[in-house]
Design a protein around this motif. Sequence first.
Motif, PDB file in Angstrom:
ATOM      1  N   VAL A  63      -3.359 -38.231  -1.368  1.00 21.63           N
ATOM      2  CA  VAL A  63      -4.253 -39.061  -0.520  1.00 21.63           C
ATOM      3  C   VAL A  63      -4.211 -40.500  -0.994  1.00 21.63           C
ATOM      4  O   VAL A  63      -4.652 -40.614  -2.158  1.00 21.63           O
ATOM      5  CB  VAL A  63      -5.849 -38.470  -0.457  1.00 21.63           C
ATOM      6  CG1 VAL A  63      -6.646 -39.364   0.451  1.00 21.63           C
ATOM      7  CG2 VAL A  63      -5.632 -37.185  -0.037  1.00 21.63           C
ATOM      8  N   ARG A  64      -3.849 -41.429  -0.094  1.00 19.18           N
ATOM      9  CA  ARG A  64      -3.965 -42.827  -0.348  1.00 19.18           C
ATOM     10  C   ARG A  64      -4.996 -43.458  -0.248  1.00 19.18           C
ATOM     11  O   ARG A  64      -5.988 -43.003   0.329  1.00 19.18           O
ATOM     12  CB  ARG A  64      -2.855 -43.548   0.399  1.00 19.18           C
ATOM     13  CG  ARG A  64      -1.351 -42.717   0.191  1.00 19.18           C
ATOM     14  CD  ARG A  64      -0.246 -43.435   1.078  1.00 19.18           C
ATOM     15  NE  ARG A  64      -0.794 -43.358   2.424  1.00 19.18           N
ATOM     16  CZ  ARG A  64      -0.098 -43.749   3.563  1.00 19.18           C
ATOM     17  NH1 ARG A  64       1.022 -44.553   3.470  1.00 19.18           N
ATOM     18  NH2 ARG A  64      -0.435 -43.564   4.810  1.00 19.18           N
ATOM     19  N   PHE A  65      -5.330 -44.633  -0.879  1.00 19.35           N
ATOM     20  CA  PHE A  65      -6.295 -45.243  -0.941  1.00 19.35           C
ATOM     21  C   PHE A  65      -6.992 -45.765   0.656  1.00 19.35           C
ATOM     22  O   PHE A  65      -8.232 -45.634   0.864  1.00 19.35           O
ATOM     23  CB  PHE A  65      -6.233 -46.691  -1.987  1.00 19.35           C
ATOM     24  CG  PHE A  65      -7.448 -47.813  -1.711  1.00 19.35           C
ATOM     25  CD1 PHE A  65      -8.585 -47.558  -2.331  1.00 19.35           C
ATOM     26  CD2 PHE A  65      -7.411 -48.917  -0.757  1.00 19.35           C
ATOM     27  CE1 PHE A  65      -9.577 -48.174  -2.100  1.00 19.35           C
ATOM     28  CE2 PHE A  65      -8.269 -49.660  -0.479  1.00 19.35           C
ATOM     29  CZ  PHE A  65      -9.618 -49.423  -1.349  1.00 19.35           C
ATOM     30  N   ALA A 114     -11.839 -42.604   5.257  1.00 15.80           N
ATOM     31  CA  ALA A 114     -12.657 -41.554   5.123  1.00 15.80           C
ATOM     32  C   ALA A 114     -14.135 -41.851   4.872  1.00 15.80           C
ATOM     33  O   ALA A 114     -15.219 -41.389   5.443  1.00 15.80           O
ATOM     34  CB  ALA A 114     -12.221 -40.507   4.461  1.00 15.80           C
ATOM     35  N   LEU A 115     -14.298 -42.925   3.959  1.00 15.72           N
ATOM     36  CA  LEU A 115     -15.510 -43.403   3.504  1.00 15.72           C
ATOM     37  C   LEU A 115     -16.480 -43.997   4.521  1.00 15.72           C
ATOM     38  O   LEU A 115     -17.587 -43.823   4.778  1.00 15.72           O
ATOM     39  CB  LEU A 115     -15.321 -44.157   2.415  1.00 15.72           C
ATOM     40  CG  LEU A 115     -16.793 -45.071   1.914  1.00 15.72           C
ATOM     41  CD1 LEU A 115     -17.549 -44.058   1.182  1.00 15.72           C
ATOM     42  CD2 LEU A 115     -16.163 -46.087   0.986  1.00 15.72           C
ATOM     43  N   ILE A 116     -15.618 -44.865   5.270  1.00 17.87           N
ATOM     44  CA  ILE A 116     -16.503 -45.745   6.232  1.00 17.87           C
ATOM     45  C   ILE A 116     -16.497 -45.101   7.722  1.00 17.87           C
ATOM     46  O   ILE A 116     -17.339 -45.464   8.333  1.00 17.87           O
ATOM     47  CB  ILE A 116     -15.796 -47.092   6.649  1.00 17.87           C
ATOM     48  CG1 ILE A 116     -14.351 -46.918   7.578  1.00 17.87           C
ATOM     49  CG2 ILE A 116     -15.593 -48.057   5.520  1.00 17.87           C
ATOM     50  CD1 ILE A 116     -13.929 -48.085   7.913  1.00 17.87           C
ATOM     51  N   SER A 117     -15.936 -43.810   7.771  1.00 19.29           N
ATOM     52  CA  SER A 117     -16.161 -42.939   9.014  1.00 19.29           C
ATOM     53  C   SER A 117     -17.388 -42.058   8.783  1.00 19.29           C
ATOM     54  O   SER A 117     -17.646 -41.380   9.764  1.00 19.29           O
ATOM     55  CB  SER A 117     -14.870 -42.085   9.251  1.00 19.29           C
ATOM     56  OG  SER A 117     -14.063 -42.859   9.650  1.00 19.29           O
ATOM     57  N   ASP A 118     -18.105 -42.018   7.449  1.00 19.28           N
ATOM     58  CA  ASP A 118     -19.118 -41.223   7.529  1.00 19.28           C
ATOM     59  C   ASP A 118     -20.089 -41.900   8.437  1.00 19.28           C
ATOM     60  O   ASP A 118     -20.558 -43.095   8.540  1.00 19.28           O
ATOM     61  CB  ASP A 118     -19.490 -41.249   5.913  1.00 19.28           C
ATOM     62  CG  ASP A 118     -20.845 -40.796   5.714  1.00 19.28           C
ATOM     63  OD1 ASP A 118     -21.219 -39.671   6.540  1.00 19.28           O
ATOM     64  OD2 ASP A 118     -21.552 -41.063   4.748  1.00 19.28           O
TER      65      ASP A 118
END
Length: 96
Positions: free
Chosen positions: A22-24, A30-34
């Motif tokens: 999994v790339r940066f 995925a972090l901001i899609s929370d």
Amino acid sequence: MKTSKGPVTLATRDAPVKVIEVRFRDRFLALISDPNIAYLLMMAGMLGIFFELSNPGSVLPGIIGGICLILAFFAFQSLPVKLGGPASCSCSGWCC
């Protein structure tokens, strides 16, 4: 495995396993899609635009607000990935 032509057996006994890291970029998206982060970005963006409109000339709240709104719209999946770059470029041209 069932297909339209009938059941098919896949020969995967000695198939090699390919590990995909999994790339940066994917971790960041995925972090901001929370949903919690997306709503925080939306609130920060609206506050930044509000402070920019109430105090004209202070550039930083408008820039940060615009960036947060672009990220929030991307996180809400109402802004496609292909339009995120041009939106940020147009925001930088608008602010400067």
